[in-house]
Design a protein around this motif. Sequence first.
Motif, PDB file in Angstrom:
ATOM      1  N   VAL A  44       0.852  -1.190   0.000  1.00 35.09           N
ATOM      2  CA  VAL A  44       0.000   0.000   0.000  1.00 35.09           C
ATOM      3  C   VAL A  44       0.885   1.237   0.000  1.00 35.09           C
ATOM      4  CG1 VAL A  44      -1.771   1.278   1.255  1.00 35.09           C
ATOM      5  CG2 VAL A  44      -1.823  -1.226   1.214  1.00 35.09           C
ATOM      6  N   ASP A  45       0.596   2.143  -0.897  1.00 31.50           N
ATOM      7  CA  ASP A  45       1.300   3.422  -0.972  1.00 31.50           C
ATOM      8  C   ASP A  45       0.267   4.532  -0.841  1.00 31.50           C
ATOM      9  OD1 ASP A  45       3.410   5.114  -1.147  1.00 31.50           O
ATOM     10  OD2 ASP A  45       3.673   4.946  -3.312  1.00 31.50           O
ATOM     11  N   GLY A  46       0.722   5.768  -0.658  1.00 26.51           N
ATOM     12  CA  GLY A  46      -0.211   6.883  -0.542  1.00 26.51           C
ATOM     13  C   GLY A  46       0.374   8.020   0.250  1.00 26.51           C
ATOM     14  N   TYR A  47      -0.487   8.850   0.804  1.00 29.06           N
ATOM     15  CA  TYR A  47      -0.023   9.996   1.584  1.00 29.06           C
ATOM     16  C   TYR A  47      -1.080  10.374   2.612  1.00 29.06           C
ATOM     17  CZ  TYR A  47      -3.107  12.773  -1.425  1.00 29.06           C
ATOM     18  OH  TYR A  47      -4.196  13.275  -2.094  1.00 29.06           O
ATOM     19  N   ASP A  48      -0.618  11.024   3.678  1.00 31.64           N
ATOM     20  CA  ASP A  48      -1.465  11.619   4.699  1.00 31.64           C
ATOM     21  C   ASP A  48      -1.121  13.093   4.764  1.00 31.64           C
ATOM     22  OD1 ASP A  48      -2.847   9.282   5.665  1.00 31.64           O
ATOM     23  OD2 ASP A  48      -0.953   8.667   6.583  1.00 31.64           O
ATOM     24  N   SER A  49      -2.052  13.954   4.420  1.00 34.10           N
ATOM     25  CA  SER A  49      -1.794  15.381   4.399  1.00 34.10           C
ATOM     26  C   SER A  49      -1.723  15.930   5.818  1.00 34.10           C
ATOM     27  CB  SER A  49      -2.898  16.112   3.621  1.00 34.10           C
ATOM     28  OG  SER A  49      -2.729  17.511   3.724  1.00 34.10           O
ATOM     29  N   GLN A  50      -0.931  16.974   5.983  1.00 33.16           N
ATOM     30  CA  GLN A  50      -0.834  17.639   7.273  1.00 33.16           C
ATOM     31  C   GLN A  50      -2.014  18.563   7.540  1.00 33.16           C
ATOM     32  OE1 GLN A  50       2.359  20.563   7.403  1.00 33.16           O
ATOM     33  NE2 GLN A  50       2.355  20.715   5.164  1.00 33.16           N
ATOM     34  N   TYR A  51      -2.924  18.657   6.569  1.00 29.80           N
ATOM     35  CA  TYR A  51      -4.042  19.582   6.714  1.00 29.80           C
ATOM     36  C   TYR A  51      -5.336  18.892   7.118  1.00 29.80           C
ATOM     37  CZ  TYR A  51      -0.766  22.517   4.242  1.00 29.80           C
ATOM     38  OH  TYR A  51       0.356  23.216   3.873  1.00 29.80           O
ATOM     39  N   GLY A  52      -5.279  17.643   7.569  1.00 29.24           N
ATOM     40  CA  GLY A  52      -6.487  16.998   8.058  1.00 29.24           C
ATOM     41  C   GLY A  52      -6.718  15.651   7.422  1.00 29.24           C
ATOM     42  N   ASP A  53      -7.658  14.889   8.003  1.00 26.65           N
ATOM     43  CA  ASP A  53      -7.917  13.531   7.541  1.00 26.65           C
ATOM     44  C   ASP A  53      -8.545  13.470   6.162  1.00 26.65           C
ATOM     45  OD1 ASP A  53      -6.884  12.630   9.876  1.00 26.65           O
ATOM     46  OD2 ASP A  53      -8.807  12.336  10.877  1.00 26.65           O
ATOM     47  N   ARG A  54      -9.134  14.570   5.711  1.00 25.33           N
ATOM     48  CA  ARG A  54      -9.785  14.529   4.405  1.00 25.33           C
ATOM     49  C   ARG A  54      -8.767  14.373   3.280  1.00 25.33           C
ATOM     50  NH1 ARG A  54     -14.552  19.201   4.638  1.00 25.33           N
ATOM     51  NH2 ARG A  54     -15.746  18.270   6.353  1.00 25.33           N
ATOM     52  N   GLU A  55      -7.564  14.862   3.503  1.00 24.92           N
ATOM     53  CA  GLU A  55      -6.536  14.777   2.470  1.00 24.92           C
ATOM     54  C   GLU A  55      -5.705  13.522   2.699  1.00 24.92           C
ATOM     55  OE1 GLU A  55      -6.240  16.626  -0.156  1.00 24.92           O
ATOM     56  OE2 GLU A  55      -7.923  17.894   0.410  1.00 24.92           O
ATOM     57  N   ARG A  56      -6.298  12.366   2.444  1.00 31.26           N
ATOM     58  CA  ARG A  56      -5.612  11.086   2.595  1.00 31.26           C
ATOM     59  C   ARG A  56      -5.932  10.231   1.378  1.00 31.26           C
ATOM     60  NH1 ARG A  56      -7.786   8.450   7.762  1.00 31.26           N
ATOM     61  NH2 ARG A  56      -5.888   7.179   7.667  1.00 31.26           N
ATOM     62  N   SER A  57      -4.960   9.456   0.953  1.00 29.65           N
ATOM     63  CA  SER A  57      -5.192   8.615  -0.203  1.00 29.65           C
ATOM     64  C   SER A  57      -4.329   7.366  -0.110  1.00 29.65           C
ATOM     65  CB  SER A  57      -4.897   9.370  -1.494  1.00 29.65           C
ATOM     66  OG  SER A  57      -5.263   8.625  -2.631  1.00 29.65           O
ATOM     67  N   ARG A  58      -4.836   6.270  -0.663  1.00 28.20           N
ATOM     68  CA  ARG A  58      -4.111   5.007  -0.665  1.00 28.20           C
ATOM     69  C   ARG A  58      -4.268   4.340  -2.031  1.00 28.20           C
ATOM     70  NH1 ARG A  58      -2.886   7.168   3.331  1.00 28.20           N
ATOM     71  NH2 ARG A  58      -2.867   6.404   5.483  1.00 28.20           N
ATOM     72  N   TRP A  59      -3.208   3.702  -2.483  1.00 28.74           N
ATOM     73  CA  TRP A  59      -3.257   2.927  -3.718  1.00 28.74           C
ATOM     74  C   TRP A  59      -2.245   1.786  -3.605  1.00 28.74           C
ATOM     75  CZ3 TRP A  59      -1.799   8.142  -3.687  1.00 28.74           C
ATOM     76  CH2 TRP A  59      -0.438   8.379  -3.795  1.00 28.74           C
ATOM     77  N   VAL A  60      -2.103   1.005  -4.667  1.00 28.98           N
ATOM     78  CA  VAL A  60      -1.245  -0.182  -4.650  1.00 28.98           C
ATOM     79  C   VAL A  60      -0.047   0.043  -5.557  1.00 28.98           C
ATOM     80  CG1 VAL A  60      -1.119  -2.658  -5.177  1.00 28.98           C
ATOM     81  CG2 VAL A  60      -3.172  -1.697  -4.126  1.00 28.98           C
ATOM     82  N   ILE A  61       1.099  -0.458  -5.121  1.00 26.04           N
ATOM     83  CA  ILE A  61       2.341  -0.329  -5.872  1.00 26.04           C
ATOM     84  C   ILE A  61       3.195  -1.562  -5.603  1.00 26.04           C
ATOM     85  CG2 ILE A  61       3.618   0.850  -4.040  1.00 26.04           C
ATOM     86  CD1 ILE A  61       4.857   2.656  -6.193  1.00 26.04           C
ATOM     87  N   CYS A  62       4.084  -1.893  -6.529  1.00 21.77           N
ATOM     88  CA  CYS A  62       5.017  -2.993  -6.305  1.00 21.77           C
ATOM     89  C   CYS A  62       6.178  -2.482  -5.459  1.00 21.77           C
ATOM     90  CB  CYS A  62       5.537  -3.553  -7.624  1.00 21.77           C
ATOM     91  SG  CYS A  62       6.788  -4.852  -7.397  1.00 21.77           S
ATOM     92  N   ASP A  63       6.450  -3.149  -4.361  1.00 19.85           N
ATOM     93  CA  ASP A  63       7.484  -2.697  -3.444  1.00 19.85           C
ATOM     94  C   ASP A  63       8.883  -2.860  -4.014  1.00 19.85           C
ATOM     95  OD1 ASP A  63       8.283  -1.625  -0.945  1.00 19.85           O
ATOM     96  OD2 ASP A  63       8.855  -3.623  -0.268  1.00 19.85           O
ATOM     97  N   ARG A  64       9.033  -3.720  -5.029  1.00 24.27           N
ATOM     98  CA  ARG A  64      10.355  -3.933  -5.606  1.00 24.27           C
ATOM     99  C   ARG A  64      10.646  -2.960  -6.745  1.00 24.27           C
ATOM    100  NH1 ARG A  64       9.785  -9.721  -4.535  1.00 24.27           N
ATOM    101  NH2 ARG A  64       8.513  -9.885  -6.417  1.00 24.27           N
ATOM    102  N   CYS A  65       9.781  -2.933  -7.734  1.00 27.66           N
ATOM    103  CA  CYS A  65      10.084  -2.163  -8.947  1.00 27.66           C
ATOM    104  C   CYS A  65       9.309  -0.859  -9.050  1.00 27.66           C
ATOM    105  CB  CYS A  65       9.817  -3.008 -10.193  1.00 27.66           C
ATOM    106  SG  CYS A  65       8.071  -3.407 -10.451  1.00 27.66           S
ATOM    107  N   GLY A  66       8.330  -0.637  -8.164  1.00 30.34           N
ATOM    108  CA  GLY A  66       7.590   0.611  -8.182  1.00 30.34           C
ATOM    109  C   GLY A  66       6.521   0.707  -9.239  1.00 30.34           C
TER     110      GLY A  66
END
Length: 344
Positions: A44-66
Amino acid sequence: MYRHTVDYSQDRPDRRVLLNRGFFLGDLPRLVPLCRARGHKPVVDGYDSQYGDRERSRWVICDRCGVRPEPQGHLDADLWNIGQPYTGPFNPSQPTSPTVRRQLVARGFFDEGIRLPGSWPNRPTGGLGAQLIIGRSRTVGAGVKVGNAGSEQTLAAHLGLGPLGALFLHTERHGTVLQRRLNPTGYDSRIVDAAFHHGKVWWSLWARRDEHRSTDPIWQRGSANINPAHYLLGERIAEVLEETKADGTVYLPDGTSYPVTLRLEKWQRGRRRGRKFTNWSLVWDCPGGIPVRNHSWKGDNTLGGSLPIQSDAADSPQWAAVACALIAASCADDRARYGYQPAV
């Protein structure tokens, strides 16, 4: 695969630069032998924004090759943590076009299957780029960059030799294996470089490329003076000894005129215990601006600037008239360089 080149010397012509060209290769197959042999390693990849829980996202990525599935998926941030192995389902049969998925959602056909990651691409590709300068360059030093999770340039490096030239290299998606081992999370690219200018050596050791923080360790960035004159004669100083102000009018060859405010400054420069040199500088401002180019977002006008002025002209009672003539000549040169066309 495709290739193309760009001649950067047309944007910044310089007689001391023999070559300033960029070279690019695109759609190059990526070398991912381990993933081809053993399959991708989804996390699982993604980000958590410093501006609140609304700015959060998750997606899938290969941990080896990206490599990311197509589409990469849109997971529930409350259920999945960044870096967690993805053990959920895939939906290879869903529409891969973002436009089609948005249309389905708008028509009420939204279901959880559209949010799942799709299939892994069969032929992941990337790009390589380079810029070669032969002749004068503005860089003396060398360095490497490891991109962040959202960087267009995954890896980059440069070597600058000042009057001899410079070489810049970068990859796009190639080298993601290394990037994910060294800088897998966050959106701060990291640099390791050394540069030489103004009598100093400057270094960055795994420092953020575009940001300084008060919590950064002291060793991460620094400089040291390597000019012997600094230790024998002291540091360089620059101070204004005199300042005179006046108003004027700039008349351009096309018959237009523009009111400007002028400031004549007499500068003294040198080392604290050494010989001092004086020179004059003209600083000017035009509240409405003088049009010198046709540009959609930079704008057409220049609002002011600074120009050197000879000491005999600066000592003359007519210095303001001389200053306006210098400004007019500078703006005329800029118009010729930018290919300015007045509005009809």
